[in-house]
Write a protein that holds these residues in place. Sequence first.
Motif, PDB file in Angstrom:
ATOM      1  N   LEU A   1       0.849  -1.189   0.000  1.00 28.48           N
ATOM      2  CA  LEU A   1       0.000   0.000   0.000  1.00 28.48           C
ATOM      3  C   LEU A   1       0.885   1.239   0.000  1.00 28.48           C
ATOM      4  O   LEU A   1       1.917   1.276   0.679  1.00 28.48           O
ATOM      5  CB  LEU A   1      -0.903   0.025   1.238  1.00 28.48           C
ATOM      6  CG  LEU A   1      -1.943  -1.085   1.374  1.00 28.48           C
ATOM      7  CD1 LEU A   1      -2.772  -0.857   2.644  1.00 28.48           C
ATOM      8  CD2 LEU A   1      -2.855  -1.144   0.157  1.00 28.48           C
ATOM      9  N   ASP A   2       0.476   2.247  -0.748  1.00 22.80           N
ATOM     10  CA  ASP A   2       1.227   3.501  -0.754  1.00 22.80           C
ATOM     11  C   ASP A   2       0.895   4.359   0.455  1.00 22.80           C
ATOM     12  O   ASP A   2       1.664   5.249   0.818  1.00 22.80           O
ATOM     13  CB  ASP A   2       0.935   4.282  -2.031  1.00 22.80           C
ATOM     14  CG  ASP A   2       1.487   3.593  -3.262  1.00 22.80           C
ATOM     15  OD1 ASP A   2       2.615   3.078  -3.174  1.00 22.80           O
ATOM     16  OD2 ASP A   2       0.811   3.561  -4.303  1.00 22.80           O
TER      17      ASP A   2
ATOM     18  N   VAL B   1       4.060  11.516  -3.376  1.00 16.20           N
ATOM     19  CA  VAL B   1       4.274  11.595  -4.815  1.00 16.20           C
ATOM     20  C   VAL B   1       3.003  12.097  -5.482  1.00 16.20           C
ATOM     21  O   VAL B   1       1.909  11.597  -5.209  1.00 16.20           O
ATOM     22  CB  VAL B   1       4.671  10.219  -5.400  1.00 16.20           C
ATOM     23  CG1 VAL B   1       4.886  10.315  -6.909  1.00 16.20           C
ATOM     24  CG2 VAL B   1       5.931   9.687  -4.713  1.00 16.20           C
ATOM     25  N   VAL B   2       3.133  13.101  -6.342  1.00 11.60           N
ATOM     26  CA  VAL B   2       2.004  13.722  -7.025  1.00 11.60           C
ATOM     27  C   VAL B   2       2.047  13.316  -8.497  1.00 11.60           C
ATOM     28  O   VAL B   2       3.100  13.404  -9.140  1.00 11.60           O
ATOM     29  CB  VAL B   2       2.064  15.256  -6.887  1.00 11.60           C
ATOM     30  CG1 VAL B   2       0.969  15.913  -7.709  1.00 11.60           C
ATOM     31  CG2 VAL B   2       1.930  15.655  -5.421  1.00 11.60           C
ATOM     32  N   PHE B   3       0.890  12.911  -9.012  1.00 15.65           N
ATOM     33  CA  PHE B   3       0.830  12.381 -10.372  1.00 15.65           C
ATOM     34  C   PHE B   3       0.016  13.290 -11.298  1.00 15.65           C
ATOM     35  O   PHE B   3      -0.949  13.933 -10.880  1.00 15.65           O
ATOM     36  CB  PHE B   3       0.190  10.994 -10.381  1.00 15.65           C
ATOM     37  CG  PHE B   3       1.039   9.921  -9.771  1.00 15.65           C
ATOM     38  CD1 PHE B   3       1.870   9.156 -10.564  1.00 15.65           C
ATOM     39  CD2 PHE B   3       1.020   9.688  -8.403  1.00 15.65           C
ATOM     40  CE1 PHE B   3       2.665   8.158 -10.010  1.00 15.65           C
ATOM     41  CE2 PHE B   3       1.814   8.700  -7.833  1.00 15.65           C
ATOM     42  CZ  PHE B   3       2.631   7.935  -8.638  1.00 15.65           C
ATOM     43  N   ASP B   4       0.416  13.288 -12.561  1.00 15.13           N
ATOM     44  CA  ASP B   4      -0.373  13.818 -13.667  1.00 15.13           C
ATOM     45  C   ASP B   4      -0.749  12.609 -14.508  1.00 15.13           C
ATOM     46  O   ASP B   4       0.043  12.149 -15.329  1.00 15.13           O
ATOM     47  CB  ASP B   4       0.444  14.828 -14.459  1.00 15.13           C
ATOM     48  CG  ASP B   4      -0.238  15.250 -15.751  1.00 15.13           C
ATOM     49  OD1 ASP B   4      -1.451  14.999 -15.884  1.00 15.13           O
ATOM     50  OD2 ASP B   4       0.446  15.808 -16.637  1.00 15.13           O
TER      51      ASP B   4
ATOM     52  N   ALA C   1      10.783   7.622  -7.948  1.00 14.99           N
ATOM     53  CA  ALA C   1       9.326   7.452  -8.100  1.00 14.99           C
ATOM     54  C   ALA C   1       8.969   7.153  -9.552  1.00 14.99           C
ATOM     55  O   ALA C   1       8.113   6.307  -9.835  1.00 14.99           O
ATOM     56  CB  ALA C   1       8.594   8.697  -7.609  1.00 14.99           C
ATOM     57  N   ARG C   2       9.617   7.835 -10.486  1.00 13.88           N
ATOM     58  CA  ARG C   2       9.370   7.571 -11.905  1.00 13.88           C
ATOM     59  C   ARG C   2       9.692   6.117 -12.254  1.00 13.88           C
ATOM     60  O   ARG C   2       8.940   5.434 -12.944  1.00 13.88           O
ATOM     61  CB  ARG C   2      10.212   8.514 -12.767  1.00 13.88           C
ATOM     62  CG  ARG C   2       9.640   9.911 -12.923  1.00 13.88           C
ATOM     63  CD  ARG C   2      10.597  10.776 -13.719  1.00 13.88           C
ATOM     64  NE  ARG C   2       9.966  12.018 -14.153  1.00 13.88           N
ATOM     65  CZ  ARG C   2      10.621  13.032 -14.714  1.00 13.88           C
ATOM     66  NH1 ARG C   2      11.936  12.941 -14.920  1.00 13.88           N
ATOM     67  NH2 ARG C   2       9.981  14.109 -15.085  1.00 13.88           N
ATOM     68  N   ALA C   3      10.845   5.656 -11.781  1.00 17.62           N
ATOM     69  CA  ALA C   3      11.275   4.303 -12.094  1.00 17.62           C
ATOM     70  C   ALA C   3      10.320   3.264 -11.501  1.00 17.62           C
ATOM     71  O   ALA C   3      10.116   2.193 -12.074  1.00 17.62           O
ATOM     72  CB  ALA C   3      12.688   4.075 -11.581  1.00 17.62           C
ATOM     73  N   LYS C   4       9.720   3.583 -10.378  1.00 14.35           N
ATOM     74  CA  LYS C   4       8.821   2.629  -9.718  1.00 14.35           C
ATOM     75  C   LYS C   4       7.431   2.631 -10.334  1.00 14.35           C
ATOM     76  O   LYS C   4       6.847   1.571 -10.594  1.00 14.35           O
ATOM     77  CB  LYS C   4       8.732   2.947  -8.229  1.00 14.35           C
ATOM     78  CG  LYS C   4       7.791   2.027  -7.469  1.00 14.35           C
ATOM     79  CD  LYS C   4       7.768   2.357  -5.988  1.00 14.35           C
ATOM     80  CE  LYS C   4       6.841   1.406  -5.225  1.00 14.35           C
ATOM     81  NZ  LYS C   4       6.832   1.686  -3.771  1.00 14.35           N
ATOM     82  N   TYR C   5       6.879   3.826 -10.548  1.00 13.93           N
ATOM     83  CA  TYR C   5       5.456   3.918 -10.883  1.00 13.93           C
ATOM     84  C   TYR C   5       5.157   4.017 -12.379  1.00 13.93           C
ATOM     85  O   TYR C   5       4.167   3.453 -12.852  1.00 13.93           O
ATOM     86  CB  TYR C   5       4.831   5.123 -10.170  1.00 13.93           C
ATOM     87  CG  TYR C   5       4.783   4.970  -8.674  1.00 13.93           C
ATOM     88  CD1 TYR C   5       3.921   4.052  -8.071  1.00 13.93           C
ATOM     89  CD2 TYR C   5       5.592   5.748  -7.848  1.00 13.93           C
ATOM     90  CE1 TYR C   5       3.877   3.904  -6.697  1.00 13.93           C
ATOM     91  CE2 TYR C   5       5.553   5.614  -6.468  1.00 13.93           C
ATOM     92  CZ  TYR C   5       4.690   4.691  -5.896  1.00 13.93           C
ATOM     93  OH  TYR C   5       4.654   4.548  -4.536  1.00 13.93           O
ATOM     94  N   GLU C   6       5.954   4.730 -13.122  1.00 17.30           N
ATOM     95  CA  GLU C   6       5.580   4.986 -14.507  1.00 17.30           C
ATOM     96  C   GLU C   6       5.557   3.732 -15.380  1.00 17.30           C
ATOM     97  O   GLU C   6       4.708   3.631 -16.279  1.00 17.30           O
ATOM     98  CB  GLU C   6       6.467   6.085 -15.099  1.00 17.30           C
ATOM     99  CG  GLU C   6       6.205   7.443 -14.456  1.00 17.30           C
ATOM    100  CD  GLU C   6       6.877   8.597 -15.166  1.00 17.30           C
ATOM    101  OE1 GLU C   6       7.514   8.374 -16.219  1.00 17.30           O
ATOM    102  OE2 GLU C   6       6.759   9.745 -14.668  1.00 17.30           O
TER     103      GLU C   6
END
Length: 286
Positions: free
Chosen positions: A173-174, A194-197, A261-266
């Motif tokens: 869970l985040d 972490v904030v996403f677009d 965060a990019r490497a994990k989520y995108e």
Amino acid sequence: LALYDTGQTPMSEEKADFTKLTQQFFERTATFVEENRDKPFFVLLALTAPHIPLKPNPDDLTGSAGGDYGEVVEEIDLNVGRLLARLKELGLDEDTMVAFTSDNGPWFEGSSGPFRDRKGGSAWDGGFRVPFIARQPGTLPAGQVNSAITSNLDLLPTLLAMAGKPQVSDRELDGRDISAVLKDGAESPNDEIVVFDNAKVAAVRTSRWKYVARSYYRTYDVPLDRYPLLFDMDIDPGENYSVARNFPDAAADMRARLEKARAKYEPMAAAFPPHVAPASAADHPD
């Protein structure tokens, strides 16, 4: 308007009367609470207001200076008060935690106050920073204000902890348990938010710093990798002036957090591509 109670009533659908929709949501919630007053219950009350169309309830007009938008917001406020009063009448006041929050900042009308931009503005706090009010007499202290960084992702682990239930263990869970923040005014268990677009990481926020990597100008989605934007949220919550030059170590740390965060989520976006509607019969007549 679609209403569904698991195991109780079937799905029903009808054309919504927007002037009465907020009232109906709250009335159905009160009924659900009354029907389940003798056992643990959970209600997620997700209102349509104050999205457009703005249709004030003629039975709850307050003469708001905010026009129709103000009227529908004040109707929400009135109904929250009625629901809290009903919880007290049912003797559930001290046994029920009520959390009031939003999933984004204002869009069509409303104000983001001193914060930059609005809903859909990518990384800026005007679209993400929202009120969060939690209430449970006898458990949560009244009048306490805390600036700890949290998000709606924290609600699941927090509610589990406060209900005495085990935490989710079969997946990551985040969110984090913020019950100590609510009860004791503790610091946030979140080292960062972490904030996403959509599927892209747009910014990373820590207690003091915010590093912004994406924004919009007119209709353009603007990646900002060549222009480091570091904001000191303690002194500049409006995100007006980047201080990346002034604090190079903080900028480097926040940039590293962003890349992690990019490497994990995108890459997850590729595993779950956007839904494509099935072709219509007209497209395939055979």
